[in-house]
Write a protein that holds these residues in place. Structure first.
Motif, PDB file in Angstrom:
ATOM      1  N   THR A  38       0.823  -1.205   0.000  1.00  0.00           N
ATOM      2  CA  THR A  38       0.000   0.000   0.000  1.00  0.00           C
ATOM      3  C   THR A  38       0.859   1.257   0.000  1.00  0.00           C
ATOM      4  O   THR A  38       0.583   2.220  -0.728  1.00  0.00           O
ATOM      5  CB  THR A  38      -0.946   0.019   1.221  1.00  0.00           C
ATOM      6  N   GLY A  39       1.917   1.263   0.814  1.00  0.00           N
ATOM      7  CA  GLY A  39       2.806   2.417   0.865  1.00  0.00           C
ATOM      8  C   GLY A  39       3.462   2.695  -0.469  1.00  0.00           C
ATOM      9  O   GLY A  39       3.564   3.852  -0.905  1.00  0.00           O
TER      10      GLY A  39
ATOM     11  N   GLU B 286       0.844   3.969  -3.031  1.00  0.00           N
ATOM     12  CA  GLU B 286       0.549   5.387  -2.809  1.00  0.00           C
ATOM     13  C   GLU B 286       1.650   6.272  -3.370  1.00  0.00           C
ATOM     14  O   GLU B 286       1.378   7.257  -4.073  1.00  0.00           O
ATOM     15  CB  GLU B 286       0.384   5.691  -1.322  1.00  0.00           C
ATOM     16  N   ARG B 287       2.887   5.957  -3.065  1.00  0.00           N
ATOM     17  CA  ARG B 287       3.991   6.807  -3.518  1.00  0.00           C
ATOM     18  C   ARG B 287       4.168   6.752  -5.026  1.00  0.00           C
ATOM     19  O   ARG B 287       4.465   7.773  -5.661  1.00  0.00           O
ATOM     20  CB  ARG B 287       5.261   6.406  -2.771  1.00  0.00           C
TER      21      ARG B 287
ATOM     22  N   SER C 164       1.725   6.359  -7.071  1.00  0.00           N
ATOM     23  CA  SER C 164       0.606   7.158  -7.585  1.00  0.00           C
ATOM     24  C   SER C 164       0.876   8.648  -7.436  1.00  0.00           C
ATOM     25  O   SER C 164       0.667   9.433  -8.372  1.00  0.00           O
ATOM     26  CB  SER C 164      -0.685   6.797  -6.839  1.00  0.00           C
ATOM     27  N   LEU C 165       1.351   9.062  -6.269  1.00  0.00           N
ATOM     28  CA  LEU C 165       1.587  10.485  -6.040  1.00  0.00           C
ATOM     29  C   LEU C 165       2.735  11.012  -6.889  1.00  0.00           C
ATOM     30  O   LEU C 165       2.690  12.159  -7.353  1.00  0.00           O
ATOM     31  CB  LEU C 165       1.864  10.727  -4.555  1.00  0.00           C
TER      32      LEU C 165
ATOM     33  N   ARG D 103      -2.306  15.840  -0.458  1.00  0.00           N
ATOM     34  CA  ARG D 103      -2.222  14.412  -0.126  1.00  0.00           C
ATOM     35  C   ARG D 103      -3.401  13.917   0.719  1.00  0.00           C
ATOM     36  O   ARG D 103      -3.930  12.834   0.422  1.00  0.00           O
ATOM     37  CB  ARG D 103      -0.897  14.089   0.555  1.00  0.00           C
TER      38      ARG D 103
ATOM     39  N   ARG E 265      -5.756  10.849  -0.553  1.00  0.00           N
ATOM     40  CA  ARG E 265      -5.994   9.627   0.216  1.00  0.00           C
ATOM     41  C   ARG E 265      -7.475   9.350   0.368  1.00  0.00           C
ATOM     42  O   ARG E 265      -7.932   8.201   0.274  1.00  0.00           O
ATOM     43  CB  ARG E 265      -5.316   9.740   1.579  1.00  0.00           C
TER      44      ARG E 265
ATOM     45  N   GLY F 175      -7.661   5.590   0.483  1.00  0.00           N
ATOM     46  CA  GLY F 175      -6.440   5.317   1.230  1.00  0.00           C
ATOM     47  C   GLY F 175      -5.372   4.614   0.412  1.00  0.00           C
ATOM     48  O   GLY F 175      -4.442   4.029   0.973  1.00  0.00           O
ATOM     49  N   PHE F 176      -5.510   4.673  -0.904  1.00  0.00           N
ATOM     50  CA  PHE F 176      -4.601   3.997  -1.830  1.00  0.00           C
ATOM     51  C   PHE F 176      -4.530   2.497  -1.560  1.00  0.00           C
ATOM     52  O   PHE F 176      -3.479   1.862  -1.717  1.00  0.00           O
ATOM     53  CB  PHE F 176      -3.197   4.635  -1.811  1.00  0.00           C
ATOM     54  N   ASP F 177      -5.668   1.940  -1.174  1.00  0.00           N
ATOM     55  CA  ASP F 177      -5.803   0.483  -1.069  1.00  0.00           C
ATOM     56  C   ASP F 177      -5.897  -0.061  -2.488  1.00  0.00           C
ATOM     57  O   ASP F 177      -6.869   0.230  -3.196  1.00  0.00           O
ATOM     58  CB  ASP F 177      -7.067   0.147  -0.284  1.00  0.00           C
TER      59      ASP F 177
ATOM     60  N   THR G 276      -3.660   5.617 -12.408  1.00  0.00           N
ATOM     61  CA  THR G 276      -3.707   5.144 -11.021  1.00  0.00           C
ATOM     62  C   THR G 276      -4.560   3.891 -10.906  1.00  0.00           C
ATOM     63  O   THR G 276      -4.196   2.926 -10.217  1.00  0.00           O
ATOM     64  CB  THR G 276      -4.245   6.251 -10.100  1.00  0.00           C
TER      65      THR G 276
END
Length: 209
Positions: free
Chosen positions: A41-42, A45-46, A48-49, A65, A69, A74-76, A107
């Protein structure tokens, strides 16, 4: 004073110059940038951002951000992979995020590609397999590269696996953000924060998955 070397902030700490840009950037620099990220997940997210940041300032993305989220569950990866046309239209009317159709579509595409990787080595293992043998040891900003042999290779492999908006420059920025390389300037109080690199730029510890 050489503005491209490490600079001292109001708190007396030396940072890479952009880390003294404003309170938001300083907080990010001091607590997150360059710290190893190894969770699916981390990393999603990164990834994607960093894609949304393309062509924009990172401070813009940081300010948005929390909204990102919320908008992207929550970028699940499981949740984002299930997004459909109604979700895309919802995102394109959300003024709190970056409303770029290609980046929104990317994304969702990348969430689905992340799920597909679970049947193989998984996103964390794939990304971290491109960690180089050495990291830069820059004294000045003009000694910090924007791409590397590894970021080019990672970009190609992610594209082969179905990911989008993962160019070599974006992938090098990701590698910096998650500690795969350490481009904190020598003299910065955050140099070596990842614990993965020796002072001479050679590998030290390995990330923990």
């Amino acid at each position: 004073m050489d503005k491209s070397a490490a600079t001292t902030g109001p708190d007396g700490l030396d940072r890479t110059p952009w880390g003294n840009g404003n309170a938001l950037m300083s907080a990010y620099y001091d607590s997150e940038w360059g710290v190893p990220v190894t969770s699916e997940t981390g990393l999603f997210e990164r990834l994607s951002l960093e894609a949304f940041q393309s062509g924009l300032s990172w401070s813009t993305i940081l300010r948005k951000r929390p909204a990102f989220r919320e908008a992207f569950a929550g970028f699940d990866p499981d949740a984002v992979a299930a997004f459909g046309d109604a979700d895309v239209e919802r995102l394109m009317t959300d003024a709190e995020i970056v409303r770029n159709r290609r980046k929104v579509d990317a994304t969702i595409t990348n969430a689905r590609a992340t799920l597909a990787l679970r049947e193989q080595e998984g996103l964390p293992a794939l990304i971290w397999s491109f960690r180089p043998e050495r990291t830069p040891v820059p004294l000045r900003l003009d000694q910090v590269p924007s791409t590397s042999e590894e970021s080019v290779a990672l970009s190609k492999e992610l594209k082969r696996r179905g990911f989008a908006f993962v160019g070599p420059t974006t992938m090098f920025a990701l590698m910096e953000a998650i500690g795969m390389v350490d481009t904190h300037l020598v003299g910065s109080h955050r140099r070596g924060v990842s614990g993965l690199w020796n002072p001479d730029g050679s590998r030290a510890a390995s990330p923990v998955f």
